[in-house]
Scaffold this motif. Structure first.
Motif, mmCIF file in Angstrom:
data_model
loop_
_atom_site.group_PDB
_atom_site.id
_atom_site.type_symbol
_atom_site.label_atom_id
_atom_site.label_comp_id
_atom_site.label_asym_id
_atom_site.label_seq_id
_atom_site.Cartn_x
_atom_site.Cartn_y
_atom_site.Cartn_z
ATOM 1 N N GLY A 196 11.158 -1.763 4.503
ATOM 2 C CA GLY A 196 9.722 -1.764 4.260
ATOM 3 C C GLY A 196 9.181 -3.171 4.384
ATOM 4 N N VAL A 253 6.979 -5.973 -0.649
ATOM 5 C CA VAL A 253 7.662 -5.007 -1.532
ATOM 6 C C VAL A 253 9.147 -5.371 -1.649
ATOM 7 N N LEU A 278 15.177 6.019 10.056
ATOM 8 C CA LEU A 278 15.579 4.991 9.093
ATOM 9 C C LEU A 278 16.308 5.610 7.903
ATOM 10 N N ALA A 336 8.810 7.659 2.529
ATOM 11 C CA ALA A 336 7.482 7.090 2.274
ATOM 12 C C ALA A 336 6.492 8.209 1.951
ATOM 13 N N PHE A 392 16.765 -0.753 1.076
ATOM 14 C CA PHE A 392 15.315 -0.649 1.273
ATOM 15 C C PHE A 392 14.931 -1.065 2.680
ATOM 16 N N GLU A 411 2.397 -10.272 10.146
ATOM 17 C CA GLU A 411 2.750 -8.990 10.754
ATOM 18 C C GLU A 411 1.536 -8.061 10.692
ATOM 19 N N ASN A 417 7.386 4.391 9.312
ATOM 20 C CA ASN A 417 7.243 4.255 10.776
ATOM 21 C C ASN A 417 8.290 5.028 11.586
ATOM 22 N N GLY A 465 5.266 7.841 -4.333
ATOM 23 C CA GLY A 465 4.838 6.551 -3.803
ATOM 24 C C GLY A 465 5.529 5.389 -4.480
HETATM 25 P P1 NAD Z 1 6.101 -0.544 2.186
HETATM 26 O O1 NAD Z 1 6.909 -1.728 1.806
HETATM 27 O O2 NAD Z 1 4.687 -0.494 1.744
HETATM 28 O O3 NAD Z 1 6.772 0.810 1.671
HETATM 29 C C1 NAD Z 1 8.085 1.145 1.994
HETATM 30 C C2 NAD Z 1 8.648 2.094 0.961
HETATM 31 O O4 NAD Z 1 8.715 1.427 -0.297
HETATM 32 C C3 NAD Z 1 7.817 3.347 0.717
HETATM 33 O O5 NAD Z 1 8.706 4.420 0.507
HETATM 34 C C4 NAD Z 1 7.048 3.015 -0.558
HETATM 35 O O6 NAD Z 1 6.679 4.144 -1.319
HETATM 36 C C5 NAD Z 1 8.080 2.195 -1.311
HETATM 37 N N1 NAD Z 1 7.523 1.246 -2.285
HETATM 38 C C6 NAD Z 1 6.300 0.656 -2.276
HETATM 39 N N2 NAD Z 1 6.201 -0.185 -3.312
HETATM 40 C C7 NAD Z 1 7.364 -0.134 -3.988
HETATM 41 C C8 NAD Z 1 7.875 -0.795 -5.137
HETATM 42 N N3 NAD Z 1 7.150 -1.688 -5.809
HETATM 43 N N4 NAD Z 1 9.136 -0.533 -5.550
HETATM 44 C C9 NAD Z 1 9.907 0.355 -4.865
HETATM 45 N N5 NAD Z 1 9.474 1.028 -3.780
HETATM 46 C C10 NAD Z 1 8.218 0.772 -3.333
HETATM 47 O O7 NAD Z 1 6.245 -0.484 3.765
HETATM 48 P P2 NAD Z 1 5.562 0.513 4.770
HETATM 49 O O8 NAD Z 1 4.134 0.139 4.876
HETATM 50 O O9 NAD Z 1 5.943 1.919 4.479
HETATM 51 O O10 NAD Z 1 6.335 0.129 6.122
HETATM 52 C C11 NAD Z 1 5.972 -0.914 6.902
HETATM 53 C C12 NAD Z 1 6.846 -2.121 6.689
HETATM 54 O O11 NAD Z 1 8.225 -1.784 6.886
HETATM 55 C C13 NAD Z 1 6.567 -3.212 7.692
HETATM 56 O O12 NAD Z 1 6.505 -4.455 7.064
HETATM 57 C C14 NAD Z 1 7.761 -3.152 8.620
HETATM 58 O O13 NAD Z 1 8.044 -4.332 9.314
HETATM 59 C C15 NAD Z 1 8.851 -2.764 7.706
HETATM 60 N N6 NAD Z 1 9.967 -2.176 8.461
HETATM 61 C C16 NAD Z 1 11.111 -2.900 8.608
HETATM 62 C C17 NAD Z 1 12.168 -2.382 9.344
HETATM 63 C C18 NAD Z 1 13.452 -3.153 9.514
HETATM 64 O O14 NAD Z 1 14.449 -2.533 9.887
HETATM 65 N N7 NAD Z 1 13.488 -4.433 9.277
HETATM 66 C C19 NAD Z 1 12.042 -1.131 9.925
HETATM 67 C C20 NAD Z 1 10.858 -0.428 9.760
HETATM 68 C C21 NAD Z 1 9.822 -0.960 9.007
#
Ligand code: NAD
Length: 487
Positions: free
Chosen positions: A234, A238, A164, A184, A232, A390, A159, A214
């Motif tokens: 995300g 995850v 980030l 990502a 991390f 969410e 995002n 990925g």
């Molecule tokens: P995601 O968790 O699907 O993926 C995030 C990253 O993790 C990607 O690089 C992905 O390739 C990697 N990943 C996926 N599965 C993994 C695994 N099993 N082991 C290690 N790495 C793995 O998230 P997304 O869809 O890219 O982003 C959206 C999410 O991020 C939302 O839930 C959002 O709220 C969160 N987010 C949080 C913040 C914060 O600061 N709190 C900021 C931005 C986004």
């Protein structure tokens, strides 16, 4: 659609200061058109292993460039990187917009300037990392040292791809760590360009390695015993998996996860400002923002007036070509995410919430991009799916309340605790409620403001650890105690 000015090259991996191909590639897509932008290398577990080895050698080689660099030189290096980002700001902003679908207005005027500020903030931090001497016994000299955690794995969501990455890379380098960075899979392009600029700035080989890929690439990093810490950002699902996988090597972990942040408007608020704050709170960044104000609580007394103004304002905000500087609502990052958001809209309708505006996929310039109208539900209750989960898209759930204790309880009755906002002219009420809310950030009479000097992070299922601010040092260093016997 406005034509892109830049030419996009295929993406390779950065390992030990060199760019290289891998066995497999994947597409990265422009969400505004649905067309493939380019192909990027998918890092295998062997690539992860080589990147980790390079990072470890750069960290441990006592006669190597990184170990010999003083804190001040490290600071200068990070500052040079910020200067190079500034020099290439237009290109980076366009890359981010093409890969993510966010309006160029946001990437050029908000994300990129903040990336530069974040690196400059951490450039200054490099010379402020210090231990302490502690008075214990007359016959002892006891002190602490702050040392790098080691090899740090940075895993980034789609995002705010470059922003980030800067939140993590800035403190990691300032504290003397070496890094394996994975952007990502949906938005790898700005991290790859960052890698080129880092080499140009003089980051020594092996200090910053960049692997595109990925979940499998991410998993290989989390399970690799040569990585000491995972930072991390995300989803919460995850994040939990990462915690479990990191347990094997007892890795340090910091997690910035999802949110369902309450935006609370009292009847005594400056209503027009609160309406603006509610719209920006949910529709900025297409709602793909971890701290989006996705649950709007409006005091019942002003509900009708507020909703009328809110809906009128939201209706003016229509999706447009992300490369058009006038656009304020871009494309959802991927077809998959668009379908997820549309399913939530359908769930809201089925559960009986009242759809007051939006709710549809729309076409921009007759194309096949992934655009959704700003969507507002009224008459939502806190147990509906659209209030609990969410959505990560431009969908607002509006609820009503009658007093402060009731709204504190409703706001806290959710697994997440990333952020919250309170709109009121009553200072006492604002501060009392700020203490009651279980969230890592509370904004009063504003929404979404961040600063490199202020810590950001979550309570509860929104994760733990803080990014930005001086507290970031704690997460990128180990604390060592040294005891010298003077007897
Ligand atoms: P995601 O968790 O699907 O993926 C995030 C990253 O993790 C990607 O690089 C992905 O390739 C990697 N990943 C996926 N599965 C993994 C695994 N099993 N082991 C290690 N790495 C793995 O998230 P997304 O869809 O890219 O982003 C959206 C999410 O991020 C939302 O839930 C959002 O709220 C969160 N987010 C949080 C913040 C914060 O600061 N709190 C900021 C931005 C986004």
């Amino acid at each position: 659609m406005i034509a892109a000015k830049i030419k996009i090259r295929p993406g390779r991996l950065l390992v030990n200061g060199e760019w290289r191909d891998g066995a497999k590639r994947f597409d990265t897509v422009n969400p505004a058109t649905g067309e493939v932008l380019t192909q990027v290398t998918e890092a295998s577990s062997a690539d992860v292993d080589q990147a980790v080895c390079a990072a470890r050698s750069a960290l441990e080689d006592r006669s190597g460039a990184w170990r010999k660099m003083s804190a001040s030189e490290r600071g200068n290096l990070i500052w040079r990187l910020a200067d190079l980002i500034e020099k290439n700001i237009d290109e980076l902003a366009e890359l981010e917009t093409l890969d993510n679908g966010k309006p160029i207005f946001e990437s050029r005027n908000i994300d990129l300037p903040m990336v530069i500020e974040v690196f400059r903030y951490f450039a200054g931090m490099a010379t402020k990392i210090q231990g302490e001497t502690v008075n214990t016994f007359d016959n002892a000299f006891t002190y602490t040292l702050r040392e790098p955690v080691g090899v740090v794995g940075l895993i980034i969501p789609w995002n705010f791809p470059l922003l980030l990455a800067s939140y993590k890379l800035g403190p990691a380098l300032a504290c003397g760590n070496t890094v394996v960075l994975k952007p990502a899979e949906q938005t790898p392009l700005t991290s790859l360009r960052l890698g080129e600029l880092a080499l140009e700035a003089g980051v020594p080989a092996g200090v910053l390695n960049i692997l595109t890929g990925g979940p499998e690439t991410g998993k290989a990093m989390v399970c690799h015993l040569g990585i000491d810490k995972i930072a991390f950002t995300g989803s919460t699902a995850v994040g939990k998996e990462i915690m479990r996988n990191a347990a094997g090597g007892l890795k340090r972990v910091t997690l910035e996860l999802g949110g369902k942040s309450p935006n609370i408007v009292f009847a005594d608020a400056e209503i027009d400002n609160a309406v603006k704050g509610a719209v920006n709170g949910i529709f900025y960044g297409k709602g793909e923002v971890c701290n989006a104000g996705s649950r709007l609580f409006v005091e019942s007394k002003v509900r009708d007036e507020f909703m009328e103004k809110l809906v009128a304002r939201a209706k003016k905000l229509q999706p447009g070509d992300p490369l058009d500087p006038k656009t304020r609502m871009g494309a959802i990052v991927s077809e998959e995410q668009m379908q997820t958001v549309l399913r939530y809209i359908e769930a809201g309708r089925k559960e009986g919430a009242h759809l007051t505006s939006g709710g549809q996929r729309v076409s921009v310039d007759g194309g096949k991009g992934f655009f959704i109208e700003p969507t507002i539900f009224d008459g939502v209750n806190n147990d509906m799916k659209i209030a609990r989960e969410e959505i990560f898209g431009p969908v607002l759930a509006t609820l009503n309340f009658d007093d402060m204790d009731e709204v504190a309880d409703l706001a806290n009755r959710n697994p997440y605790g990333l952020a919250a906002a309170v709109w009121t002219r009553d200072v006492k009420k604002a501060h009392t409620l700020s203490r009651l809310l279980r969230a890592g950030t509370v904004w009063i009479n504003t929404y979404g403001l961040l600063n490199p000097a202020l810590p950001f992070g979550g309570y509860k299922s929104s994760g733990f650890g803080r990014e930005l601010g001086m507290h970031a040092i704690e997460h990128y260093t180990e604390l060592k105690m040294v005891w010298l016997n003077l007897a």
